[in-house]
Scaffold this active site. Sequence first.
Site, PDB file in Angstrom:
ATOM      1  CE  LYS A  65      26.211  29.498  22.615  1.00  6.47           C
ATOM      2  NZ  LYS A  65      26.033  28.035  22.589  1.00  6.47           N
TER       3      LYS A  65
ATOM      4  CE  LYS B 197      28.092  18.862  20.151  1.00  8.04           C
ATOM      5  NZ  LYS B 197      26.698  19.487  20.098  1.00  8.04           N
TER       6      LYS B 197
ATOM      7  CE  LYS C  72      23.738  22.350  13.866  1.00 10.82           C
ATOM      8  NZ  LYS C  72      22.553  21.537  13.658  1.00 10.82           N
TER       9      LYS C  72
HETATM   10  P1  TYM Z   1      21.279  20.303  17.212  1.00  9.49           P
HETATM   11  O1  TYM Z   1      20.905  20.950  16.011  1.00  9.49           O
HETATM   12  O2  TYM Z   1      22.375  20.751  18.009  1.00  9.49           O
HETATM   13  O3  TYM Z   1      21.827  18.755  16.628  1.00  9.49           O
HETATM   14  C1  TYM Z   1      20.973  18.082  16.075  1.00  9.49           C
HETATM   15  C2  TYM Z   1      20.935  16.458  16.277  1.00  9.49           C
HETATM   16  O4  TYM Z   1      22.352  15.995  15.967  1.00  9.49           O
HETATM   17  C3  TYM Z   1      22.947  15.471  17.309  1.00  9.49           C
HETATM   18  N1  TYM Z   1      24.462  15.747  17.328  1.00  9.49           N
HETATM   19  C4  TYM Z   1      25.062  14.446  17.337  1.00  9.49           C
HETATM   20  N2  TYM Z   1      25.148  13.588  17.634  1.00  9.49           N
HETATM   21  C5  TYM Z   1      26.353  12.742  17.792  1.00  9.49           C
HETATM   22  N3  TYM Z   1      27.630  13.315  17.479  1.00  9.49           N
HETATM   23  C6  TYM Z   1      27.580  14.696  17.232  1.00  9.49           C
HETATM   24  N4  TYM Z   1      28.968  15.214  17.426  1.00  9.49           N
HETATM   25  C7  TYM Z   1      26.376  15.317  17.169  1.00  9.49           C
HETATM   26  N5  TYM Z   1      26.270  16.620  17.090  1.00  9.49           N
HETATM   27  C8  TYM Z   1      24.968  17.021  17.267  1.00  9.49           C
HETATM   28  C9  TYM Z   1      22.150  15.913  18.437  1.00  9.49           C
HETATM   29  O5  TYM Z   1      22.380  15.464  19.657  1.00  9.49           O
HETATM   30  C10 TYM Z   1      20.674  16.410  17.678  1.00  9.49           C
HETATM   31  O6  TYM Z   1      20.093  15.157  18.200  1.00  9.49           O
HETATM   32  N6  TYM Z   1      17.729  21.405  20.545  1.00  9.49           N
HETATM   33  C11 TYM Z   1      17.981  20.493  19.356  1.00  9.49           C
HETATM   34  C12 TYM Z   1      17.123  20.668  18.400  1.00  9.49           C
HETATM   35  C13 TYM Z   1      15.640  20.593  18.653  1.00  9.49           C
HETATM   36  C14 TYM Z   1      15.139  19.348  19.128  1.00  9.49           C
HETATM   37  C15 TYM Z   1      13.824  19.589  19.885  1.00  9.49           C
HETATM   38  C16 TYM Z   1      15.660  17.922  19.242  1.00  9.49           C
HETATM   39  C17 TYM Z   1      14.842  21.480  19.105  1.00  9.49           C
HETATM   40  N7  TYM Z   1      13.506  20.795  19.336  1.00  9.49           N
HETATM   41  C18 TYM Z   1      12.834  18.685  20.011  1.00  9.49           C
HETATM   42  C19 TYM Z   1      14.661  16.927  19.706  1.00  9.49           C
HETATM   43  C20 TYM Z   1      13.394  17.531  19.903  1.00  9.49           C
HETATM   44  C21 TYM Z   1      19.537  20.980  18.937  1.00  9.49           C
HETATM   45  O7  TYM Z   1      20.012  22.017  19.147  1.00  9.49           O
HETATM   46  O8  TYM Z   1      20.016  19.950  17.965  1.00  9.49           O
END
Ligand code: TYM
Length: 329
Positions: free
Chosen positions: A111, A192, A195
């Site tokens: 960012k 990657k 969303k």
């Molecule tokens: P977030 O919302 O960005 O993504 C959620 C989960 O989806 C996985 N992911 C992917 N996996 C494979 N290929 C992709 N293109 C792809 N895009 C997203 C992410 O790796 C994730 O597992 N910080 C976290 C949310 C969070 C969290 C936590 C996760 C908050 N607290 C505690 C685990 C434990 C996040 O932004 O995920």
Amino acid sequence: MKRMLSGIKPTGRVTLGNYIGAIRPFVSYQDEYEMFIFVANLHSMTIYQQPAELRKNTKDLIALYIAAGLDPNKVTLFLQSDVLEHAQLGWYLGCLASMGELSRMTQYKDKVAKGEVIGAGIFNYPSLMNADILMYDPDYVPVGEDQKQHVELCRDIAERFNSRYSETFKIPEPLVAKVGGRIMDLQNPTKKMSKSEETSKGCIYILDDINVSKKKIKSAVTDSESYVHFDPINKPGISNLLEIYSTLTNRTIEDIEQQYVGKGYGEFKNDLAEIVGSELEKIQTRYKEITTGSYLDDILEAGAQKARFVARKKLAKVERKIGITIKKR
Ligand code: TYM
């Protein structure tokens, strides 16, 4: 039973990357592990969310967890904001993290590199995530590849806390699938699938119209050769499609390569389009059934109660250890 915990942010629409990297693995673990799965709505606030959209995305995410196969009778499903203890523990853990550690996180660095105006929430993001995790003492945190760095920081902070205040937190392990841990954009397979990028041609959304999702697979960028072979460096497009194929069919990449020896990309993509289409169709049918009535509210209420029970005990323990609580036990 060993414990797992993970969460997803309700920002934008849920993607095939989220499904393959996170939701599908969650479903596969639910019989073997005690699971806490939540909607990281506090984390979503680090970037402006239009309130009505945030409400819709939050509801959709919970519905999609269940539509994809998570069983609320087995898994504790809840909203992060329903368990106030997360924010409180996040503050304590933030006081243990250094500016240097937080500024080394890729998500923050990206960012900054883009020159965007960023709120302090993005910088403090990992401390809240550390609280989400450490609150529940999970053995494993199943995430996609991009979140591994955050879980590694979480381990460091847990160790720091334990050595300063005595053994309090279990040290969690990140669990990243070897295949499907990083699904790439269909139009730019060096990036990657995300969303937050609303370049919708390269990104399949779980609630996409089925025909649109099939078209996206069929028009995915590949290369000028014509043999289906896994080689992420030289053939990133085909390799990404092979990962999607492999995870959705539970077949090995080698096995799929064998099936397409002597056949072109067209046949491979057509078959994959059908596989993706029928997977989404199953989820969407169930999604429509559960988004009517008060079913989701009841699940969230029950989940929040179970999560709060664990969180309150943990936070009380932390507050005794660090000297915030002045009453003797
Ligand atoms: P977030 O919302 O960005 O993504 C959620 C989960 O989806 C996985 N992911 C992917 N996996 C494979 N290929 C992709 N293109 C792809 N895009 C997203 C992410 O790796 C994730 O597992 N910080 C976290 C949310 C969070 C969290 C936590 C996760 C908050 N607290 C505690 C685990 C434990 C996040 O932004 O995920």
